[in-house]
Design a protein around this motif. Structure first.
Motif, short mmCIF file in Angstrom:
data_model
loop_
_atom_site.label_atom_id
_atom_site.label_comp_id
_atom_site.label_asym_id
_atom_site.label_seq_id
_atom_site.Cartn_x
_atom_site.Cartn_y
_atom_site.Cartn_z
N LEU A 84 0.79 -1.24 0.00
CA LEU A 84 0.00 0.00 0.00
C LEU A 84 0.83 1.29 0.00
O LEU A 84 0.50 2.21 -0.76
N PRO A 85 1.88 1.45 0.83
CA PRO A 85 2.65 2.70 0.79
C PRO A 85 3.20 3.02 -0.60
O PRO A 85 3.17 4.16 -1.05
N ARG A 86 3.70 1.97 -1.30
CA ARG A 86 4.23 2.19 -2.65
C ARG A 86 3.11 2.63 -3.60
O ARG A 86 3.30 3.51 -4.45
N MET A 87 1.95 2.00 -3.47
CA MET A 87 0.81 2.34 -4.31
C MET A 87 0.38 3.79 -4.05
O MET A 87 0.08 4.54 -4.98
N LEU A 88 0.36 4.18 -2.77
CA LEU A 88 -0.01 5.55 -2.41
C LEU A 88 1.01 6.55 -2.95
O LEU A 88 0.64 7.62 -3.45
N PHE A 89 2.30 6.21 -2.86
CA PHE A 89 3.36 7.07 -3.41
C PHE A 89 3.15 7.28 -4.91
O PHE A 89 3.26 8.39 -5.41
N ASN A 90 2.83 6.19 -5.63
CA ASN A 90 2.58 6.28 -7.08
C ASN A 90 1.38 7.17 -7.38
O ASN A 90 1.38 7.93 -8.35
N LEU A 91 0.32 7.06 -6.55
CA LEU A 91 -0.89 7.88 -6.75
C LEU A 91 -0.61 9.35 -6.43
O LEU A 91 -1.09 10.24 -7.12
N TRP A 92 0.16 9.60 -5.38
CA TRP A 92 0.43 10.99 -4.96
C TRP A 92 1.36 11.70 -5.95
O TRP A 92 1.13 12.86 -6.28
N THR A 93 2.41 11.00 -6.39
CA THR A 93 3.44 11.66 -7.22
C THR A 93 3.24 11.43 -8.71
O THR A 93 3.82 12.15 -9.52
N GLN A 94 2.44 10.42 -9.06
CA GLN A 94 2.26 9.98 -10.45
C GLN A 94 3.59 9.48 -11.06
O GLN A 94 3.72 9.36 -12.27
N ASP A 95 4.59 9.23 -10.20
CA ASP A 95 5.84 8.61 -10.64
C ASP A 95 5.71 7.11 -10.39
O ASP A 95 5.79 6.65 -9.25
N ARG A 96 5.50 6.36 -11.43
CA ARG A 96 5.17 4.94 -11.29
C ARG A 96 6.36 4.01 -11.52
O ARG A 96 6.21 2.80 -11.50
N SER A 97 7.55 4.57 -11.75
CA SER A 97 8.70 3.71 -12.05
C SER A 97 9.22 3.04 -10.78
O SER A 97 9.11 3.57 -9.68
N ILE A 98 9.76 1.84 -10.96
CA ILE A 98 10.33 1.08 -9.84
C ILE A 98 11.52 0.28 -10.38
O ILE A 98 11.45 -0.30 -11.47
N SER A 99 12.64 0.32 -9.66
CA SER A 99 13.83 -0.39 -10.12
C SER A 99 13.62 -1.90 -10.03
O SER A 99 12.75 -2.37 -9.29
N LEU A 100 14.45 -2.63 -10.77
CA LEU A 100 14.38 -4.09 -10.78
C LEU A 100 14.59 -4.64 -9.36
O LEU A 100 13.88 -5.55 -8.92
N LEU A 101 15.56 -4.06 -8.63
CA LEU A 101 15.87 -4.51 -7.27
C LEU A 101 14.71 -4.23 -6.31
O LEU A 101 14.33 -5.10 -5.51
N ASP A 102 14.14 -3.02 -6.40
CA ASP A 102 13.00 -2.68 -5.54
C ASP A 102 11.80 -3.58 -5.81
O ASP A 102 11.09 -4.00 -4.90
N CYS A 103 11.60 -3.89 -7.09
CA CYS A 103 10.49 -4.75 -7.49
C CYS A 103 10.70 -6.17 -6.94
O CYS A 103 9.77 -6.77 -6.37
#
Length: 317
Positions: A84-103
């Motif tokens: 959820l925090p990652r999803m909320l970050f994507n919704l708030w910033t509209q920056d949806r990219s995620i590194s291979l390691l983070d994923c």
């Protein structure tokens, strides 16, 4: 969307970053979704934290059932905090990219905690089985040492398996696209982006699901078949109702969690649709942790009494 080209001889585009599309297909609802999921996340944190606090402080709740419930609430907080925090970050910033390691990290923790949830639900059903089917032996069987061992086993047993599973999936080449049509890094949408034949990996997913989900689920079914047959043999309707009320909350959580997860992971890759996957994932990543405090506390007289006592003490002091 960043992609990096490998040399021309290989002629393969290797993905270095993914893009979590999430709910980007609903542009007009981004603000509403952000508000709704923020409220849901805070509700999950507060509700489950309240269960942990009350079961720790109230002497009347120092029983195996509430010890496992506190573990389950701790797990739900961890489980929902992976996505959820990652999803909320994507919704708030509209920056949806995620590194291979983070994923890969997100997937690994999600799978490990998912395995813990399956095992802990099985342990909780075993606790109810002993309490209802062997009440005289219950204090002896479910002593503190046994409870701690069962809880620790649930938390750690899935770790090596899921680290191996994550490593296997992320050892694949991703060259089709870097767009993950999901709100977190889950196995089905990641496998869709892999180059070449992924049938071996799909089989390994089935095997792991059978190991960490199907086996605990069969143990839960075995426990409940014994529990139900014992309850039906009780002489009074009141006794039957009371015995079943201690199990019904757990049974509801089991159906919600295992039902949605099984449909997601046990369907063939060709049958996966992004919309259905997202909806089903919301059930076992968000709905179960959200309803857990309500399902367990509102149906439990001891818990409601402890909650009332805690608030009355706070008001007096």
């Amino acid at each position: 969307m960043k992609r990096e080209d490998e040399n021309a001889e290989v002629n393969v585009t290797t993905v270095k970053r993914f893009v979590l599309l999430g709910f980007s297909d609903l542009p007009k609802l981004q603000g509403l979704l952000s508000a709704v999921f923020t409220i849901i996340y805070l509700t999950i944190l507060i509700g489950n934290s309240l269960i942990i606090i009350i079961t720790s402080l109230e002497p009347a709740l120092q029983k195996p059932m509430y010890f496992f419930l506190a573990n389950f609430s701790s797990l739900e907080i961890c489980y929902v905090s992976v996505t959820l925090p990652r999803m909320l970050f994507n919704l708030w910033t509209q920056d949806r990219s995620i590194s291979l390691l983070d994923c890969a990290t997100q997937m690994c923790f999600f799978l490990m905690l998912g395995a813990t949830e399956c095992l802990l639900l099985a342990v909780m059903s075993y606790d109810r089985y002993v309490a209802i089917c062997n009440p005289l032996h219950y204090p002896l069987v479910m002593n503190h040492k046994m409870c701690v061992q069962l809880a620790v086993g649930s938390w750690v047993s899935g770790i090596p398996v899921q680290i191996g599973q994550t490593w296997q999936i992320f050892s694949l080449h991703f060259c089709n696209s870097n767009l993950i049509n999901h709100f977190f890094c889950d196995i089905p949408p990641i496998l869709k982006l892999a180059c070449g034949d992924t049938s071996v990996h799909e089989v390994s997913v089935y095997v792991v699901v059978m190991l960490v989900a199907a086996v605990p689920f069969m143990l839960i079914l075995a426990s409940y078949s014994k529990i139900i047959s014992t309850i039906l043999r009780l002489p009074t309707a009141t006794g039957r109702a009371k015995a079943f009320s201690t199990c019904s909350s757990h049974l509801l959580v089991v159906v919600l969690f295992f039902g949605s997860a099984a449909i997601t992971y046990l369907r063939p890759k060709s049958n996966h649709s992004a919309g259905t996957d997202k909806l089903l994932s919301l059930f076992y990543t968000v709905v179960t942790p959200l309803f857990n405090p309500m399902i367990y506390s509102l149906r439990n007289k001891d818990f409601i009494a402890a909650l009332r006592k805690l608030f009355l003490n706070r008001m007096v002091h």
